[in-house]
Design an enzyme around this catalytic site. Sequence first.
Site, PDB file in Angstrom:
ATOM      1  N   ASP A 141       0.987  -1.236  -0.069  1.00 54.29           N
ATOM      2  CA  ASP A 141      -0.185  -0.075  -0.095  1.00 54.29           C
ATOM      3  C   ASP A 141       0.949   1.301  -0.162  1.00 54.29           C
ATOM      4  OD1 ASP A 141      -2.202   2.066   0.603  1.00 54.29           O
ATOM      5  OD2 ASP A 141      -3.229  -0.068   1.230  1.00 54.29           O
ATOM      6  N   HIS A 161      -3.881   5.895   3.448  1.00 53.86           N
ATOM      7  CA  HIS A 161      -4.420   4.836   2.867  1.00 53.86           C
ATOM      8  C   HIS A 161      -4.072   3.535   3.497  1.00 53.86           C
ATOM      9  CE1 HIS A 161      -5.665   2.081  -0.297  1.00 53.86           C
ATOM     10  NE2 HIS A 161      -6.621   2.721  -0.759  1.00 53.86           N
ATOM     11  N   SER A 216     -10.858  -0.998  -1.244  1.00 60.08           N
ATOM     12  CA  SER A 216      -9.669  -0.647  -0.568  1.00 60.08           C
ATOM     13  C   SER A 216      -9.729  -0.877   0.826  1.00 60.08           C
ATOM     14  CB  SER A 216      -9.018   0.623  -0.577  1.00 60.08           C
ATOM     15  OG  SER A 216      -8.421   0.865  -1.833  1.00 60.08           O
TER      16      SER A 216
END
Length: 744
Positions: A144, A209, A536
């Site tokens: 990620d 994220h 996600s």
Amino acid sequence: MKGGQYHLQCLLLHGLLLALLTSRAVSNHSQSNTNKKSYIVYMGDRPSDGSSISLLHSSMLQDAFGSQFVTKSVIYSYKRSFNGFVVELTEEEAQKMAGMEGIVSVFPNEKRNLHTTKSWDFIGFSQQVERAALESDVIIGVFDTGIWPESESFNDKGLGPPPSKWKGSCQVAAGNFTCNNKIIGGQYYRSSGFFGPNDINSPRDSEGHGTHTASTAAGKLVNGANLYGFGSGTARGGVPSARIAVYKICWSDGCFDADILAAFDDAISDGVDIISISVGISSGLPYFKDSIAIGAFHAMKNSVLTVTSAGNNGPDRSTILNYSPWSLSVAASTIDRKFFTKVQLGDNKIYEGISINTFDLKNEMYPIIYGGDAPNTTANYTGPLSRYCLLNSLDQNLVKGKIVLCDAAVSGRGPFFAGAVGAVMRDQGPHDYADLHILPASFVDLFDGAKIFQYMNSTSTPTATIYKSNEANDSLAPYIVSFSSRGPNPITPDILKPDLSAPGVHILAAWSLVSPVSQYTGDNRFVPFNIISGTSMSCPHVSAAAAYVKSFHPTWSPGAIKSALMTTAYPMSSSINLDAEFAYGSGNLNPTKAVNPGLLYDSEEVDYIKFLCGQGYGTRFLQLVTGDNSTCSEATNGTVWDLNYPSFALFTSPLKPISHAFNRIVTNVGSPMSIYRAKVTVPPGALKIQVNPNVLSFTSLGQKLSFVLTIEGKTDKSIVSASLEWDDGVHIVRTPIVVFISIS
Ligand SMILES: *[C@@H]1O[C@H](CO)[C@@H](O)[C@H](O)[C@H]1NC(C)=O
Ligand SMILES: *[C@@H]1O[C@H](CO)[C@@H](O)[C@H](O)[C@H]1NC(C)=O
Ligand SMILES: *[C@@H]1O[C@H](CO)[C@@H](O)[C@H](O)[C@H]1NC(C)=O
Ligand SMILES: *[C@@H]1O[C@H](CO)[C@@H](O)[C@H](O)[C@H]1NC(C)=O
Ligand SMILES: *[C@@H]1O[C@H](CO)[C@@H](O)[C@H](O)[C@H]1NC(C)=O
Ligand SMILES: *[C@@H]1O[C@H](CO)[C@@H](O)[C@H](O)[C@H]1NC(C)=O
Ligand SMILES: *[C@@H]1O[C@H](CO)[C@@H](O)[C@H](O)[C@H]1NC(C)=O
Ligand SMILES: *[C@@H]1O[C@H](CO)[C@@H](O)[C@H](O)[C@H]1NC(C)=O
């Protein structure tokens, strides 16, 4: 798709910006290397002698292009888990390489996009669930944007040293990144692209994220977590004792294939058990030109399950981005948390829109102006365009200190940078998830939008205010959110994708302290927890559940773990979710049940080899990717319908007579002596689905029994949703069956 929470307009805007940034990067690139760009040369399995492999790569290049070929243009040599390299080539050179002996595929190094914790309670996975002592031996590799190691979610209190199988490392490098007994590995990969002002050359996350996905998977319990009071409660990952290995592959301009493969090459050899990757590229790539599918294949071969996000390109069909049969693809479902944001007008009328508005305007009224009446004429905007409130399109002198009515659901940066106090957005877009904007904002539907517009037109001094959002209970949850990518599988329609759904809407999880809440520069809200949405976010829920199953059954194959998760999922409704299994796969994740599934539809490398043989991949190809003596012959020719997959799919033509058999083998992991009876549920109509035998009597654990499922009849329905349940009175082993006549 940062977090995936953007509406279409914003995606476009964002895409444009990225295109600009990339073209700059590429133009710099070509200054030094005329017409060259980086290509991935994939050569299949790792050769037995990995030591001389870099030498092999450079001698291959010299054989192909002569001794003057500059091998310093080799960007990566993959050798730990599979074989390949990344090199700068012209298109002609790439074509030449693709035809060479020993090469599986050559494809350009493209850029991909990124696609708590009430969600666990919502799916019935409470803090009190039974835990296996081995949980702390399970390692989840998170591919990620990196991680924020100081987050409370990654506190390693109570955790011993990493399990002895761990061979990975922690790249401390520039900055101040450190690992601990929770984050046991940290690496970053960067082959190309544009180094943005916020990028940090370290496994540290400057975006949020990666911190969010890692903490959803394996974050420790943190009490009192919330975002400005929203989502207040205990934040936790699904497996709070499991270890996290960070592989940073995404930067401010996206995630490149070469880096994704480099991370797979390392993670598999480092000893991770589960790979979680919430990243995707535009659909339709064949399996062995898709870096995630290639990496996941070698992961599977080495007993590592790869869990991927389905993508955020829904709600249209065939929008799924990760669909290889050996990986697990996750759609996003809603949880019972939703957000409303009230807009009050000068006439005292109140309209309820949707957004996550953390700002409080203290009920104060401000002038409201239509974006179409405030074009920035110096930048050559006119009303018909400025009404969408894009960046720079509004006249600061006209909107400063006011609330702006916009004809699109946008990021809010246009009004924000023009000095507006707030924005009311109206659009016909979906209202099933709330965005978080850079300024006070509410997203209303076109009906209320028209009334607000009428009011504004009815007075010379229209005013309005926007309230802080209200959090509410969504009693319709769970359903598949509009943005979640839908199947069918574009390459093999008869392998049902996505596989599963899991919570991916309004998820509270840890955040990077250098990334503002809206992820836009100019926003001054920096917080340890944030609420975002996307497939996600659903992917790490399943990665955690896979780790949970693995902690109870350390020897189960990736195929077995996937089967356990799929056959125990909560069934979802095809009347609420119009695309049925193409939206939710087997259903919504149920980790508690997955530990004890009763039966497994197991699959191992040899099963996928047979499948690939049947798909037309020949012996030479198969031997390259497997590195063994696998052959493709009549004897090893497997049909797609006989791959031992925990779901059934059949693509057919309207009203064409069907008579089709699927062979399956189930392994008993429930009670040694058990009798399972088949129950088929088919909607009334023309199809007849039978199972033979329809009773399976097991006498020992690990015993395998086979059966045949046949589908007969014809249909003119876009999709027929049926199911098979094997029931022994204790376990219900459910698999969906879909028959469909249209891909799009
Ligand atoms: C491109 O090169 C110029 C000059 O070498 C440099 O100033 C600029 O930052 C580079 N741009 C990118 C996107 O790397
Ligand atoms: C580490 O570095 C980052 C980025 O350079 C900085 O924002 C942060 O404050 C530093 N953290 C610590 C704990 O020193
Ligand atoms: C606006 O249009 C005028 C006339 O076509 C042109 O000269 C000017 O450069 C444009 N300005 C911008 C900011 O694009
Ligand atoms: C119009 O947009 C330009 C950027 O293109 C900006 O510099 C300028 O300040 C804007 N003008 C007004 C009046 O908002
Ligand atoms: C705005 O008001 C004018 C006159 O008061 C009226 O003609 C027009 O139809 C109105 N427009 C809308 C969209 O309500
Ligand atoms: C939300 O509503 C559902 C259905 O009415 C109910 O079962 C659930 O307990 C509610 N959740 C909360 C947090 O109030
Ligand atoms: C492949 O090789 C293994 C031993 O390396 C052998 O046991 C097996 O029979 C071989 N298979 C085929 C199809 O030749
Ligand atoms: C495998 O089966 C398919 C379909 O029956 C056939 O087209 C193909 O030639 C077969 N391949 C081999 C290697 O036997």
